[in-house]
Design a protein around this motif. Structure first.
Motif, short mmCIF file in Angstrom:
data_model
loop_
_atom_site.label_atom_id
_atom_site.label_comp_id
_atom_site.label_asym_id
_atom_site.label_seq_id
_atom_site.Cartn_x
_atom_site.Cartn_y
_atom_site.Cartn_z
N LEU A 51 69.71 36.12 -64.08
CA LEU A 51 70.71 35.60 -62.97
C LEU A 51 71.12 36.89 -62.18
O LEU A 51 71.10 36.85 -60.91
CB LEU A 51 71.85 34.84 -63.51
CG LEU A 51 71.68 33.47 -64.10
CD1 LEU A 51 72.93 32.91 -64.61
CD2 LEU A 51 71.17 32.65 -62.81
N TYR A 68 71.39 33.43 -51.80
CA TYR A 68 72.35 32.16 -51.98
C TYR A 68 73.00 32.03 -50.31
O TYR A 68 73.29 30.84 -50.09
CB TYR A 68 73.42 32.60 -53.13
CG TYR A 68 72.56 32.27 -54.44
CD1 TYR A 68 72.49 31.01 -54.98
CD2 TYR A 68 72.65 33.41 -55.37
CE1 TYR A 68 72.05 30.79 -56.17
CE2 TYR A 68 71.89 33.27 -56.38
CZ TYR A 68 71.68 31.84 -57.04
OH TYR A 68 71.24 31.71 -58.16
N PHE A 100 70.85 24.98 -57.34
CA PHE A 100 70.53 25.21 -58.74
C PHE A 100 69.09 25.08 -59.01
O PHE A 100 68.27 25.87 -59.48
CB PHE A 100 71.40 24.41 -59.60
CG PHE A 100 70.86 24.51 -60.90
CD1 PHE A 100 71.12 25.83 -61.84
CD2 PHE A 100 70.56 23.55 -61.69
CE1 PHE A 100 70.94 25.79 -63.05
CE2 PHE A 100 69.86 23.83 -62.91
CZ PHE A 100 70.31 24.71 -63.72
N THR A 129 68.11 28.94 -58.09
CA THR A 129 68.56 29.43 -59.47
C THR A 129 67.04 29.30 -60.53
O THR A 129 66.75 30.32 -61.13
CB THR A 129 69.82 29.00 -59.91
OG1 THR A 129 70.59 29.12 -58.92
CG2 THR A 129 70.26 29.90 -61.17
#
Lengths: 353, 427
Positions: free
Chosen positions: A201, A209, A223, A227
């Motif tokens: 991460l 983002y 997400f 992510t």
């Protein structure tokens, strides 16, 4: 005379080049030889000697005076055949099922929990250091100690029964002993996945983002679209390590529930049991079967899901080999892949703590 | 004198060495020669007294000092290290402190040396049951150093309240006493009895005691398994029925020594089967035990009379690969002497193997359980003395555990066990 001519004849350019190559080759060989020697002694030799051992039996017969007949007997693949037959066969398939069951259930639970933990640890909030530290505590405790800890929790008059207000006999045969192993293993190793995913991460740039925010993506989309794909290489390496680890699970069920319990007996425990009773041939055969099973699972995992343990090495060869192509397809961002490699290297040394 | 001794030994060794036996190569039995420093491989010394004992030897024998090699506390780990050491034919362990059930395996593999009985002068003064544990096929391979027998701990305060003035001698008497005690308001929430029924070595001990006490046997005198008999069935059924009727609490299937001790100390049990070590702990007045001063000990009860305990304890054996075996046997005799054993009992309360020490007035004052313990050990049976003990005990545990947890009927479990033991013991 004639012998000297070939040496002296190409005196100019090619000779100098040749000498350069020879020199580095020899230097490389000299520098690497201690490493190779150590690897040969500590890795290759034990594997070969275990394979050899699995083809022999010894010490299973008594002579007229009651003494064990010495010496090894070559039995070929007999030890392997015995594993799958009759009573030992039933025991083997039960252990095989248990091993696979623990691997699937534990790794799935650990992955879900681990990712959740990583997301929490990644958030910026007050007291983040304490949360991170406390999440990692279970991973820092040796497996045998945490097994003892859970054994006390799960004993007849232990904390678990006091909280539940019932008297479940956790360590007896049945679903409850399986559950206790799954709980204890998940508790201990979900933080490991959390740690590796957290490292993944942290390599994702904040701009990605920000861009998503500007485009109006909601939290779930961020997400699943940003992510997860970016953290996938790190996650796959973590999951692969957990699978390999759980396939050879031994100490947790051995201490928490106990040996010879059908409900939690795993393949490692079978190999241990044979070796403990000085039947080293069959023990080596069991260990080899487990070795092959683990190798197969690892191979399939890498093939199907594209977990890339040595991704960086391939990436450095532009267009070199089929592996590089596949690597590019399965990994979107190079940065996160290299993070995965760093993390996997770090975890390799920390795995046995 | 030492020289004469080793010469005589040499002679016997030469006499018995060449009997054309093909497999007994390597370390020939009985050649106990060589003097000098030795080592003692023992499990972790939790009593803290072993080094004192060794110091006494070292002070008297400056040229033949013994060095302690401490192994892990866990018996399985000790055995594993000794087996590994033997397989490497290493001479780093001279004298091995062995659990009594290992003798057959170690002797059959020739990991330990046969000891001529005339080399151990005090053998006749030891409790005969303990000497049996040191033998394999009627030959001596070790010297018994400590012993252990099961004892029945009982709440004499509650028994007196219920009007029972004597410790029960049979299972039926015990259950009758329980019925009376459990009717008392003071006995609310208590169960009658527990032993050790988790699937581990303790279950083999408790199962053997039940079978032997009912007149059965697991392995007969002829070395053949004999477990599929009405007597053995009566023993196993007693335990199974006690579980069913609640005489033994359900949780006892998870009890090892410590769990059952805690249950007794917390006042949850009227009767407990356990080893002598419990006596001191349950009598502690620091608040850890709720039953201090409220219990007494008796020999185990049986089906029709006194029960039969399983034997515990440790024997000292000489590694086949050791140097200085003459020193080793002298050292073992020193440790096995009455004087040293008495010193050890006083410090550690480990049960001695000398019969006379159980009648010692001073010791009896200090350890009131010595008299019932002597009765327990004198009447005790060793666990099966077989080469493949690890497999045999696992098979026994499987059969007993499946019966106690209701998975298999006792007669089915016993006939399966008989078949299994036949394949393990006939070699």
């Amino acid at each position: 005379m004639t012998a000297t001519t070939p040496v002296t004849a190409p005196a100019t350019e090619p000779k100098r080049k040749q000498r350069f190559d020879e020199g580095t080759g020899r230097l490389a060989a000299t520098l690497l030889s201690p490493t190779l020697l150590v690897l040969g002694v500590v890795v290759l030799f034990p594997i070969i000697s275990a394979l050899r051992e699995s083809l022999f039996t010894s010490g299973q017969h008594l002579d007229a005076n009651g003494f064990v007949v010495k010496g090894e007997t070559f039995v070929g693949l007999q030890n392997y055949a015995d594993i799958f037959r009759g009573e030992t066969g039933t025991r083997f398939w039960n252990a095989f099922y248990n091993t696979t069951f623990f691997t699937v259930v534990c790794v799935v639970l650990e992955t879900v929990l681990g990712v959740a933990m990583a997301l929490i640890m990644h958030k910026a909030f007050k007291g983040r250091g304490i949360v991170r530290a406390s999440i990692l505590v279970p991973w820092a405790i040796p497996t045998v100690i945490s097994a003892l800890l859970w054994k006390w929790i799960f004993q007849a008059d232990g904390v678990a029964n006091a909280l539940l207000g019932t008297q479940i006999l956790w360590s007896t045969e049945g679903w409850q002993s399986k559950l206790s192993v799954v709980l204890a293993d998940t508790w201990k190793t979900a933080p490991f996945i959390g740690l590796l995913v957290l490292a993944g991460l942290q390599t994702i740039p904040a701009e990605v983002y920000e861009a998503a925010k500007v485009d109006g993506a909601n939290a779930w989309k961020t997400f699943t679209r940003i992510t997860m794909p970016l953290v996938k290489p790190a996650l796959l390496v973590a999951v692969l390590f957990r699978i390999l680890d759980t396939l050879r699970i031994f100490d947790l069920p051995f201490v928490l529930v106990g040996p010879h319990k059908d409900s939690v007996e795993t393949l490692s425990m079978l190999a241990y049991d044979e070796a403990f009773n000085t039947r080293f041939g069959p023990a080596a055969a069991y260990a080899t079967v487990l070795f092959v099973y683990i190798a197969l699972v690892a191979y399939l995992f890498v093939k199907i899901l594209g977990a890339d343990v040595i991704g960086e090495a391939r990436a450095k060869k532009p267009g070199g080999g089929k592996g590089g192509g596949r690597w590019k397809r399965s990994n979107a961002v190079k940065a996160s892949a290299s993070a995965a490699v760093t993390v996997s290297a770090a975890s390799g040394s920390g795995r046995n703590i | 004198m030492a020289v004469a001794g080793s010469l005589a030994l040499l002679a016997t060794a030469c006499g018995s060495g060449d009997d054309g036996n093909s497999s007994s190569g390597g370390s020939s039995a009985g050649s106990l020669d060589g003097r000098g420093p030795i080592t003692l491989a023992s499990g972790k010394d939790t009593s803290g007294n072993l080094q004192n004992q060794l110091n006494a030897w070292n002070a008297a024998h400056p040229n033949e000092k013994v060095e302690l090699k401490e192994l892990p506390e866990d018996a399985d780990a000790q055995r594993q290290q000794m087996v590994q050491n033997a397989q490497a034919q290493s001479d780093s362990y001279s004298v091995l402190v062995m659990d009594v059930v290992w003798t057959s395996e170690f002797a059959a593999n020739q990991w330990i040396t046969q000891i001529p009985e005339d080399k151990v002068p005090d053998l006749g003064k030891l409790l005969p049951a303990t000497v049996e544990t040191a033998k394999y096929r009627d030959k001596l391979y070790a010297v018994p150093m400590t012993s252990d027998g099961g004892l029945l701990y009982y709440r004499n305060d509650l028994l007196a309240q219920a009007g029972v003035n004597q410790a029960p001698k049979t299972w039926d008497e015990m259950k009758a006493a329980c019925t009376k005690v459990l009717a008392l308001p003071a006995a609310k929430g208590m169960s009658c009895y527990s032993g050790q029924f988790e699937k581990y070595e303790g279950l083999t001990v408790n199962f053997s005691e039940a079978v032997n006490s009912a007149g059965g046997e697991i392995v007969g005198k002829d070395g053949k398994p004999n477990v599929n008999t009405p007597e053995a069935k009566a023993g196993l059924e007693e335990l199974v029925n006690d579980f069913k009727t609640g005489v033994i609490p359900k949780a006892a299937i998870t009890y090892k020594e410590e769990e059952s001790r805690r249950a007794f100390q917390d006042g949850k049990l009227v009767f407990l089967r356990n080893w002598p070590y419990v006596y001191a702990l349950a009598n502690k007045t620091d608040g850890s035990s709720k039953v201090a001063g409220k219990f007494a000990v008796a020999p185990l009860p049986g089906k029709t009379g006194a029960g039969v305990s399983s034997l515990g304890g440790h024997d000292y054996a000489i590694s086949s690969f050791a140097k200085n075996k003459a020193t080793a046997i002298d050292f073992i005799n020193f440790m096995a002497s009455e004087e040293r054993q008495k010193a050890n009992v006083e410090k550690t309360s480990q049960a001695p193997t000398w019969a006379s020490l159980y009648d010692d007035a001073g010791l009896n004052k200090q350890f009131p359980y010595l008299a019932p313990l002597k009765a327990s050990i004198q009447n005790a049976q060793p666990r099966p003395r077989v080469v493949k003990y690890g497999d045999v005990t696992a098979a026994i545990q499987q059969a007993a555990y499946d019966s106690l947890s209701g998975k298999t009927q006792p007669d089915q479990a016993l006939s399966d066990l008989q078949t299994k033991l036949q394949s393990l013991i006939t070699q």
